[in-house]
Every structure is written in structure tokens, then in C-alpha cells.
Design a protein around this motif. Structure first.
Motif, mmCIF file in Angstrom:
data_model
loop_
_atom_site.group_PDB
_atom_site.id
_atom_site.type_symbol
_atom_site.label_atom_id
_atom_site.label_comp_id
_atom_site.label_asym_id
_atom_site.label_seq_id
_atom_site.Cartn_x
_atom_site.Cartn_y
_atom_site.Cartn_z
ATOM 1 N N ILE A 3 -120.327 -44.913 54.397
ATOM 2 C CA ILE A 3 -121.567 -44.171 54.641
ATOM 3 C C ILE A 3 -121.526 -42.819 53.933
ATOM 4 O O ILE A 3 -122.523 -42.379 53.343
ATOM 5 N N ALA A 4 -120.361 -42.152 53.960
ATOM 6 C CA ALA A 4 -120.227 -40.859 53.284
ATOM 7 C C ALA A 4 -120.498 -41.006 51.798
ATOM 8 O O ALA A 4 -121.147 -40.145 51.181
ATOM 9 N N ARG A 5 -120.011 -42.081 51.213
ATOM 10 C CA ARG A 5 -120.266 -42.336 49.784
ATOM 11 C C ARG A 5 -121.761 -42.482 49.519
ATOM 12 O O ARG A 5 -122.297 -41.936 48.552
ATOM 13 N N ALA A 59 -110.721 -39.961 49.550
ATOM 14 C CA ALA A 59 -111.483 -39.173 48.572
ATOM 15 C C ALA A 59 -111.800 -39.988 47.321
ATOM 16 O O ALA A 59 -112.924 -39.944 46.806
ATOM 17 N N GLU A 60 -110.823 -40.752 46.840
ATOM 18 C CA GLU A 60 -111.056 -41.570 45.644
ATOM 19 C C GLU A 60 -112.120 -42.618 45.896
ATOM 20 O O GLU A 60 -112.963 -42.907 45.021
ATOM 21 N N ASN A 61 -112.124 -43.213 47.086
ATOM 22 C CA ASN A 61 -113.136 -44.213 47.407
ATOM 23 C C ASN A 61 -114.532 -43.606 47.428
ATOM 24 O O ASN A 61 -115.497 -44.243 47.003
ATOM 25 N N ILE A 62 -114.658 -42.397 47.930
ATOM 26 C CA ILE A 62 -115.974 -41.759 47.989
ATOM 27 C C ILE A 62 -116.505 -41.464 46.600
ATOM 28 O O ILE A 62 -117.696 -41.642 46.311
ATOM 29 N N PHE A 63 -115.625 -41.060 45.687
ATOM 30 C CA PHE A 63 -116.089 -40.587 44.374
ATOM 31 C C PHE A 63 -115.745 -41.522 43.222
ATOM 32 O O PHE A 63 -115.947 -41.154 42.059
ATOM 33 N N VAL A 64 -115.238 -42.724 43.511
ATOM 34 C CA VAL A 64 -114.851 -43.632 42.442
ATOM 35 C C VAL A 64 -116.037 -43.901 41.509
ATOM 36 O O VAL A 64 -117.158 -44.149 41.941
ATOM 37 N N GLY A 65 -115.779 -43.787 40.207
ATOM 38 C CA GLY A 65 -116.821 -44.011 39.204
ATOM 39 C C GLY A 65 -117.678 -42.806 38.908
ATOM 40 O O GLY A 65 -118.515 -42.847 37.993
ATOM 41 N N LYS A 102 -108.739 -31.403 43.008
ATOM 42 C CA LYS A 102 -108.925 -30.403 44.056
ATOM 43 C C LYS A 102 -110.369 -30.420 44.561
ATOM 44 O O LYS A 102 -110.627 -30.388 45.775
ATOM 45 N N GLU A 103 -111.320 -30.528 43.635
ATOM 46 C CA GLU A 103 -112.739 -30.560 44.004
ATOM 47 C C GLU A 103 -113.081 -31.861 44.734
ATOM 48 O O GLU A 103 -113.837 -31.866 45.717
ATOM 49 N N ILE A 104 -112.518 -32.972 44.259
ATOM 50 C CA ILE A 104 -112.755 -34.265 44.916
ATOM 51 C C ILE A 104 -112.298 -34.208 46.373
ATOM 52 O O ILE A 104 -113.038 -34.601 47.285
ATOM 53 N N ASN A 105 -111.085 -33.721 46.594
ATOM 54 C CA ASN A 105 -110.541 -33.678 47.957
ATOM 55 C C ASN A 105 -111.318 -32.701 48.836
ATOM 56 O O ASN A 105 -111.550 -32.976 50.026
ATOM 57 N N ARG A 106 -111.751 -31.570 48.256
ATOM 58 C CA ARG A 106 -112.509 -30.587 49.032
ATOM 59 C C ARG A 106 -113.851 -31.169 49.475
ATOM 60 O O ARG A 106 -114.222 -31.083 50.650
ATOM 61 N N ARG A 107 -114.571 -31.777 48.537
ATOM 62 C CA ARG A 107 -115.891 -32.324 48.858
ATOM 63 C C ARG A 107 -115.782 -33.504 49.814
ATOM 64 O O ARG A 107 -116.618 -33.685 50.708
ATOM 65 N N ALA A 108 -114.733 -34.323 49.635
ATOM 66 C CA ALA A 108 -114.544 -35.467 50.534
ATOM 67 C C ALA A 108 -114.275 -34.990 51.954
ATOM 68 O O ALA A 108 -114.823 -35.538 52.924
ATOM 69 N N ALA A 109 -113.447 -33.952 52.106
ATOM 70 C CA ALA A 109 -113.147 -33.417 53.432
ATOM 71 C C ALA A 109 -114.406 -32.857 54.085
ATOM 72 O O ALA A 109 -114.631 -33.035 55.293
ATOM 73 N N GLU A 110 -115.243 -32.184 53.302
ATOM 74 C CA GLU A 110 -116.506 -31.643 53.825
ATOM 75 C C GLU A 110 -117.414 -32.773 54.302
ATOM 76 O O GLU A 110 -118.038 -32.682 55.368
ATOM 77 N N LEU A 111 -117.498 -33.819 53.505
ATOM 78 C CA LEU A 111 -118.349 -34.957 53.869
ATOM 79 C C LEU A 111 -117.876 -35.592 55.168
ATOM 80 O O LEU A 111 -118.680 -35.877 56.065
#
Length: 506
Positions: free
Chosen positions: A153-155, A99-105, A117-126
């Protein structure tokens, strides 16, 4: 610029000291298209991509993106524009979570703090969108290369990238992982994303691409619809030579009275290989076939002492030897070119000269340094012998193409004048022409009396070059077949069943 055209690069020119890397190259990418970018190592593919992503600045030409001229100044600048790249070597942070890799920065915030909580939720959905039901709170390093690429790719998808560049994404994937990647590519294509696909696997080009563009020596050879060109025509355009000329190879001939070079008796290390029995003669090319993780590389590592054997015996040139570490193998006149040249082979900040001299220096010991004159003589000899494309021996190896890096590593071990050379995936990730050169060099060395162990995932080249083929499965040798008359189907059947024809195990 037509409405369906997403990217247009026109008249791109880039000049490096002593070489024109790109010479008036044109390239277009449409919306909802997978466009393969092909050519030998050094053809200009990476340079063109680095121009698009702001790594290199062009000396001439224009880039139109969504109808507007752009001049990216850095990869981050291109990323912010919606141009995202997934490289062969994953460039994410292995110590951070998925999750951190997808949303870093660009982490979602809540009341001035990161909203985990939002980061992990959105990452799981992706990730579930890509058919990956994984724990996104685990470190990225916990997962396979295939999943790490999906995270990249998800990022890109989450930032609404319009262009996705996939640079050799399948080189470390098995067949099922490749199929999953292609499914994702087709889904993204259907949503209108433009995908630039760089690969050396021509079957994959025809399986997933809509169009392809070929570069050679920094110039545009042409762009073609996938149904407008055959594989044979494509190879001819990539290398500028006929296929028969490139792959006119003949197996090494072994003298009937050739002495035994290597013998293993029930060689094993728990967790790696078990009870491996091999016999090979002087001048023989022994191919290793099997799936990833079957024990091919593990056997090579045990023979070379990278993983010490705990069971069995190893005989080299008629003498039983104890190989506890690679230096023992080097002193026994063995050499090993590893599979991962980036991690285990090259030292990117050293020159070609320094990289070539390393193994010879290791054998002599660092109390007896090789003179600069001898280093230069070695480097010049092998640069000429292997046709390494470089202006001089002082160029950093990290600045060479993949095929030329592989040649430098091969030169390093050839300089030790080994009796046994182990090559682990020496042709992975390099172009057709460079593959043929390395195959030809292997056979020439065999004819000169060097024994070669050749590990490859490409069955056609194993069959083309090998005198004998060892088939591995689950850390065990399950068969030994003659290279002459062997077919891919024979080997595939053995891998699937774990036995030779008639149910007889090796």
C-alpha cells in the motif's frame, strides 16, 4: 461523468473458450470511497479487475478513468496510470529490503548512483504514516503478512495512485491487523483515493465499505449503498438462493458403539505442541478452534507427519503407529488438505486430472504408475461429485477460482478413500455457496464413516458442523466441548482465559 466519479466501466464483456466471463457489466468508483466488489468464486470479480489492470483485454465495453477513456495493456501500464493492486498473495520481492520494495524501478538518484540514504529516509516516513515504526533496511521476508501488505500500500501511495485495489487483503490477518488496515483505508479514503475492496468476509464489508457491487455468473446483480441492503439480502443476491436453503446442515450422527479412529497420548513436538490428548470415533467431525498460532495447524501437521512427533503416542484404528513423514500417514489411510493451497496444495501448471491423481499415485509408489484411463475416471468422478466448474479435466488447476481449486484438493484426498481426513481452513477465501458445499461434503463423508478433523478461524462454522470442539491455546489443548449447544462466546471465553467455565482446565 460526474466530478465525484473516478472510474466508470461500462458494458464490459469478456469471452473465454466455452464461457462468457463477463456479460455487459457496469461498475463505478467514486473519489474518497471504499467500494466492495462481491460474488461467489467464478462470479467475475477477478476477471473485471484483470480487465481494469490490463491482464485481460475486453471484447466490448469502455473504461473511463478521471473522465478519459483508457485501455491498459499490462499491470505495469495500469500502475503507471495510478491504478495499484495489493493481492492476497504478496507479489513483492521477499529478498529485497522494505525500502527497496517500495522504490524498486524508480529509485532516487544522486550523482548517477542510487541514493540509498534518501530511499531509506522516505521509506521510513511512508511506513510511519501507516503507524509502522519498522526497520526499512531489513528484508521484506523478515516481517509478517500484515506489514508486507502495508508495504504494498505504501508503494501505491508513494506513486500517487488514485485507485487502490485490495484483493482479499484480510484473509491471513488477525483482528488487530485488520483494524490497522481499516484505519489506513479510511485515511486514504479521506484523502480522496478510491478503493476497490474484494473480500469474502461480509462483516468486514459492512464495517469499512461505502457501497458494494454484486456479480453472479459474470453478470451484474446490482450496486447498493451500504445502508440499503442487509447481510441476509446480500448473501441471497450473491448466491441466488435463500440462506436457509444453503446452510440447512445437520451434524453427523455417531453410532454409540462406533469404534475409536484416532487417539493421541501426550503427543508433542517442542516448539509446536505439547501434551495433546485427543480421542475421536469413526464418523466423528472434530473441530479445532483457537487463534492463529494457537497450535491448531501444528497439531494437524504432527498427526500427519509433516512435523514428526518427538513425544507421546499416536493410535490409528486401534493400532499404535509411528508417523515420521506424510507418506506414513497416507499409508495409514490419513489425508491432509493444507491451509495454504497455493503453497502446499495445488501444482498450478498441472491439470485438474493430474492434481487429483497425485495422492493415489504417492500411495501406490511411482514404480506403479496410474494409467491414463484410471486418472480420467477419477477426475470425471470427482468433477461431477464436487461440481467443479471446468470445461474438462485437462484445464490447469492454476486457472480455476479459489473455491474450485479447494474442491480439486479435496477430490485428491477423497480419491485415496481415507479413514481420517484433516481439513485445515478449507473454506478460507472462498464464497458463501462454496463454503456450504464443502461443509455439506464433510458431513456426508462423516455419515459414510470417514472421521474428519476440521480447522477453521470462523467459529460459526466450527459450531455448526462439529460433534466435538477442541480449543487450542499456546500449543496446548485447553478445553474440549460438545458441539451441540456450544456458543461462540463459550469458545471465546475459553481462548481468553485458557480454562473452561469454573476455571477447570481441560
Amino acid at each position: 461523468m460526474p466530478d465525484h466519479c473516478l472510474l466508470e466501466m461500462k458494458g464490459i464483456e469478456i469471452q473465454f473458450p466455452g464461457v462468457k466471463a463477463l456479460d455487459k457489466v457496469d461498475f463505478t468508483l467514486n473519489r474518497g470511497e471504499v467500494h466492495a466488489l462481491l460474488g461467489e468464486n467464478g462470479a467475475g470479480k477477478s476477471t473485471l479487475i484483470k480487465c481494469l489492470t490490463g491482464v485481460h483485454h475486453m471484447d466490448a465495453g469502455t473504461i473511463l478513468y478521471d473522465g478519459k477513456e483508457i485501455k491498459p495493456t499490462s499491470p505495469q501500464d495500469a500502475f503507471n496510470m495510478g491504478i495499484s493492486t495489493v493481492y492476497q498473495e504478496i507479489n513483492l520481492c521477499p529478498n529485497l529490503t522494505v525500502a527497496e520494495n517500495i522504490f524498486v524501478g524508480r529509485q532516487p538518484m544522486k550523482r548517477g548512483a542510487i541514493d540509498w540514504k534518501e530511499i531509506n529516509r522516505r521509506a521510513a516516513e511512508l511506513m510511519s504514516r501507516f503507524h509502522m515504526d519498522i526497520d526499512v533496511t531489513r528484508p521484506l521476508s523478515y516481517y509478517s503478512t500484515a506489514i508486507q501488505q502495508m508495504v504494498s500500500i505504501a508503494r501505491a501511495v508513494d506513486i500517487d495512485a488514485k485507485i487502490l485495489i485490495l484483493d482479499e487483503p484480510t484473509s491471513s490477518l488477525d483482528d488487530n491487523e485488520v483494524k490497522l488496515l481499516f484505519d489506513v483505508m479510511n485515511e486514504l479514503k479521506a484523502e480522496g483515493m478510491g478503493i476497490i475492496f474484494i473480500t469474502h468476509f461480509l462483516d468486514q464489508v459492512f464495517a469499512v465499505s461505502d457501497r458494494l457491487t454484486v456479480l453472479r455468473n459474470g453478470q451484474l446483480v446490482g450496486s447498493f449503498g451500504i445502508n440499503e441492503i442487509t447481510k441476509l439480502e446480500l448473501v441471497t443476491k450473491m448466491i441466488g438462493k435463500d440462506m436457509d436453503t444453503i446452510f440447512n446442515l445437520k451434524r453427523a450422527e455417531i453410532a454409540p458403539d462406533a469404534p475409536e479412529m484416532l487417539k493421541t497420548d501426550d503427543l508433542g513436538t517442542p516448539g509446536h505442541i505439547e501434551n495433546v490428548n485427543i480421542t475421536m470415533k469413526k464418523g466423528e467431525l472434530l473441530g479445532f478452534a483457537g487463534l492463529l498460532g494457537s497450535g491448531r495447524t501444528e497439531t494437524a501437521e504432527v498427526i500427519f507427519g509433516a512435523v514428526p512427533a518427538t513425544e507421546g503416542k499416536l493410535t490409528v484404528n486401534g493400532k499404535e503407529v509411528a508417523i515420521k513423514k506424510p507418506l506414513d500417514a497416507i499409508n495409514a489411510k490419513m489425508a491432509f488438505c493444507p491451509e495454504d493451497r497455493k503453497r502446499d496444495g495445488i501444482i498450478g501448471d498441472l491439470s485438474i486430472r493430474e492434481n487429483i491423481a497425485l495422492a493415489v499415485q504417492a500411495r501406490r509408489g511411482f514404480l506403479h504408475p496410474i494409467s491414463l484411463q484410471e486418472q480420467n475416471e477419477l477426475a470425471d468422478k470427482y468433477i461431477k461429485m464436487l461440481s467443479i466448474a471446468t470445461p474438462d479435466a485437462e484445464k490447469k488447476i492454476g486457472e480455476l477460482s479459489g473455491g474450485n481449486q479447494q474442491k480439486v484438493i479435496l477430490a485428491r484426498w477423497m480419491a485415496t478413500e481415507p479413514d481420517l481426513l484433516i481439513l485445515d481452513e478449507p473454506t478460507r477465501g472462498i464464497d458463501v455457496g462454496a463454503k456450504a458445499e464443502i461443509q455439506r461434503l464433510m458431513l456426508e463423508m462423516c455419515n459414510d464413516g470417514v472421521s474428519v478433523i476440521f480447522i477453521s478461524s470462523e467459529l460459526d462454522e466450527i459450531i455448526r458442523c462439529s460433534n466435538k470442539i477442541i480449543v487450542m491455546r499456546d500449543g496446548n489443548k485447553v478445553a474440549e466441548v460438545d458441539g451441540e449447544g456450544c456458543t461462540q462466546q463459550t469458545i471465546l471465553n475459553i481462548i481468553a482465559e485458557g480454562t473452561q467455565e469454573g476455571g477447570k482446565t481441560a
